[in-house]
Design a protein around this motif. Structure first.
Motif, short mmCIF file in Angstrom:
data_model
loop_
_atom_site.label_atom_id
_atom_site.label_comp_id
_atom_site.label_asym_id
_atom_site.label_seq_id
_atom_site.Cartn_x
_atom_site.Cartn_y
_atom_site.Cartn_z
N LYS A 1 -36.40 -56.31 -22.89
CA LYS A 1 -35.80 -57.62 -22.71
C LYS A 1 -36.86 -58.69 -22.93
CE LYS A 1 -32.34 -56.13 -19.29
NZ LYS A 1 -31.86 -56.31 -17.89
N ILE A 2 -36.43 -59.82 -23.48
CA ILE A 2 -37.30 -60.99 -23.63
C ILE A 2 -36.60 -62.14 -22.92
CG2 ILE A 2 -38.44 -62.58 -25.21
CD1 ILE A 2 -38.45 -60.39 -27.31
N THR A 3 -37.22 -62.66 -21.88
CA THR A 3 -36.60 -63.71 -21.08
C THR A 3 -36.73 -65.06 -21.78
OG1 THR A 3 -38.63 -64.16 -19.84
CG2 THR A 3 -37.16 -62.44 -18.99
N GLU A 4 -36.01 -66.04 -21.27
CA GLU A 4 -36.02 -67.37 -21.87
C GLU A 4 -37.39 -68.05 -21.76
OE1 GLU A 4 -32.91 -69.71 -20.20
OE2 GLU A 4 -31.30 -68.52 -21.12
N ASP A 5 -38.19 -67.66 -20.76
CA ASP A 5 -39.52 -68.25 -20.62
C ASP A 5 -40.60 -67.41 -21.27
OD1 ASP A 5 -39.32 -66.18 -18.85
OD2 ASP A 5 -40.21 -67.24 -17.15
N GLY A 6 -40.20 -66.55 -22.21
CA GLY A 6 -41.17 -65.83 -23.04
C GLY A 6 -41.85 -64.65 -22.39
N VAL A 7 -41.18 -63.97 -21.50
CA VAL A 7 -41.74 -62.77 -20.87
C VAL A 7 -41.07 -61.53 -21.46
CG1 VAL A 7 -42.06 -61.50 -18.72
CG2 VAL A 7 -42.27 -64.00 -18.74
N LEU A 8 -41.90 -60.63 -21.98
CA LEU A 8 -41.41 -59.36 -22.53
C LEU A 8 -41.36 -58.34 -21.40
CD1 LEU A 8 -40.71 -57.50 -25.01
CD2 LEU A 8 -43.16 -57.03 -25.14
N LYS A 9 -40.16 -57.83 -21.08
CA LYS A 9 -40.00 -56.84 -20.04
C LYS A 9 -39.62 -55.51 -20.67
CE LYS A 9 -38.74 -60.11 -16.38
NZ LYS A 9 -37.78 -60.46 -15.33
N VAL A 10 -40.47 -54.51 -20.45
CA VAL A 10 -40.27 -53.20 -21.06
C VAL A 10 -40.09 -52.16 -19.95
CG1 VAL A 10 -41.25 -51.45 -22.58
CG2 VAL A 10 -41.72 -53.88 -23.00
N GLU A 11 -39.04 -51.38 -20.05
CA GLU A 11 -38.79 -50.32 -19.07
C GLU A 11 -39.05 -48.97 -19.73
OE1 GLU A 11 -35.20 -48.74 -16.14
OE2 GLU A 11 -35.19 -50.82 -16.89
N THR A 12 -39.89 -48.17 -19.08
CA THR A 12 -40.22 -46.84 -19.60
C THR A 12 -39.87 -45.79 -18.55
OG1 THR A 12 -42.49 -46.96 -18.75
CG2 THR A 12 -42.09 -47.76 -21.00
N GLU A 13 -39.71 -44.55 -19.01
CA GLU A 13 -39.36 -43.46 -18.10
C GLU A 13 -40.49 -43.17 -17.12
OE1 GLU A 13 -38.38 -40.15 -20.54
OE2 GLU A 13 -36.47 -41.00 -21.26
N GLU A 14 -41.74 -43.34 -17.60
CA GLU A 14 -42.88 -42.96 -16.78
C GLU A 14 -43.33 -44.06 -15.83
OE1 GLU A 14 -42.87 -40.70 -20.59
OE2 GLU A 14 -42.71 -42.81 -20.01
N ASN A 15 -43.32 -45.31 -16.29
CA ASN A 15 -43.93 -46.40 -15.53
C ASN A 15 -42.94 -47.43 -14.99
OD1 ASN A 15 -46.52 -45.32 -16.20
ND2 ASN A 15 -46.36 -46.33 -18.21
N GLY A 16 -41.67 -47.24 -15.23
CA GLY A 16 -40.71 -48.22 -14.77
C GLY A 16 -40.78 -49.49 -15.62
N GLU A 17 -40.65 -50.64 -14.97
CA GLU A 17 -40.64 -51.91 -15.73
C GLU A 17 -42.02 -52.55 -15.74
OE1 GLU A 17 -37.26 -55.01 -15.74
OE2 GLU A 17 -38.81 -55.94 -14.48
N GLU A 18 -42.46 -52.95 -16.93
CA GLU A 18 -43.71 -53.69 -17.12
C GLU A 18 -43.37 -55.04 -17.76
OE1 GLU A 18 -47.44 -51.22 -18.17
OE2 GLU A 18 -45.78 -50.26 -19.26
N SER A 19 -44.16 -56.05 -17.42
CA SER A 19 -43.92 -57.40 -17.95
C SER A 19 -45.16 -57.89 -18.67
CB SER A 19 -43.57 -58.36 -16.81
OG SER A 19 -42.36 -57.98 -16.18
#
Length: 282
Positions: free
Chosen positions: A165-183
């Protein structure tokens, strides 16, 4: 060479530069987030002859007194136009369109001048395997340049990605099986003085090499949007910005410049014919 030829030759060289600029705009009409360039003309050195010493005989004249004779025209300014291009929906998770015309993504580019930070508004991003660690993916542009985060570092993602996901304020949020969500905060700058930026090819912009000799600070040209200023960022996921080139206007401008080019060429021909007549007098 008489004065008519010199004036026409000076102008022809500048008209050719204008044609090149228009051609470049037309060639990039379908380039994502391309920003057009506009140029304007000005007179070269103009001489003024005062052929009427008695000003009382010039009463009622609407133009400036005397006779003016120019030496041609020149391109006085080349301006980067940052007007917003149309937003087209792609529904692709890694496509991001900036919706404020003064904002740019930062990318790392390696070329003959070393590794440097460049600017682009093309938000068509991709994930590529990291050459230094096959278990990591790195966020890159369509040309393979590394996309930087708000700290000026490449964005590295480890693990099996399940959602992006890419939020309106320019934050890339990536969800992975191993690490959960990273921003990751995408590196975005606000450009206030685009006239100081150079086109570097590949839809990239950058600071000129002689920036240290110019009477301007980098912070006056552009500002990194970090910390509290990130609320100024406006990003739309699943969309791309189109070029801001107006094809109909560029074609009209091209026709006008070509007519001017033909006129100046004709002036040279006529001056040559006049010289031939004079040289033929016995």
């Amino acid at each position: 060479m008489n004065r008519t030829m010199m004036t026409a030759t000076n102008t022809l060289n500048q008209l050719q530069s204008k044609i090149d600029q228009i051609s470049n705009n037309i060639a990039n009409v379908d380039t994502n987030a391309y920003k057009k360039t506009q140029t304007s003309f000005n007179d070269l050195l103009t001489q003024s002859f005062n052929n009427q010493p008695n000003e009382s005989k010039e009463k009622g004249r609407l133009t400036a007194p005397g006779i003016r004779q120019g030496t041609g025209a020149m391109l006085s300014q080349s301006q980067l136009v940052l007007s917003q291009g149309a937003i087209k929906t792609t529904d692709r998770n890694l496509d991001a369109a900036l919706t404020k015309e003064d904002q740019f993504f930062t990318v790392s580019v390696q070329d003959g001048k070393g590794v440097n930070t460049r600017l682009t508004r093309d938000g068509a991003f991709y994930l590529s395997p990291n050459a230094n660690d096959p278990d990591q993916m790195i966020l890159v542009t369509s040309a393979g340049h590394k996309v930087l985060d708000e700290n000026g570092e490449p964005i590295l993602i480890a693990g099996n990605i399940t959602d992006i996901k890419i939020t309106e304020d320019g934050v890339l949020k990536v969800e992975t099986e191993e690490n959960g969500e990273e921003s990751f905060g995408l590196g975005i700058v606000s450009v206030k003085k685009p006239q100081f930026l150079d086109r570097l090819g590949g839809n990239l912009l950058g600071l000129p090499e002689n920036i240290n000799r110019l009477d301007v600070n980098v912070d006056d040209i552009m500002t990194a949007l970090t910390g509290a200023s990130r609320n100024q960022i406006a990003v739309r996921q699943g969309a791309l910005e189109s070029s801001n080139v107006d094809l109909s206007k560029e074609m009209s401008d091209l026709i006008n410049v070509q007519r001017s080019y033909q006129f100046q060429s004709r002036s040279i021909t006529m001056a040559d014919q006049m010289s031939g007549l004079i040289n033929g007098i016995r």
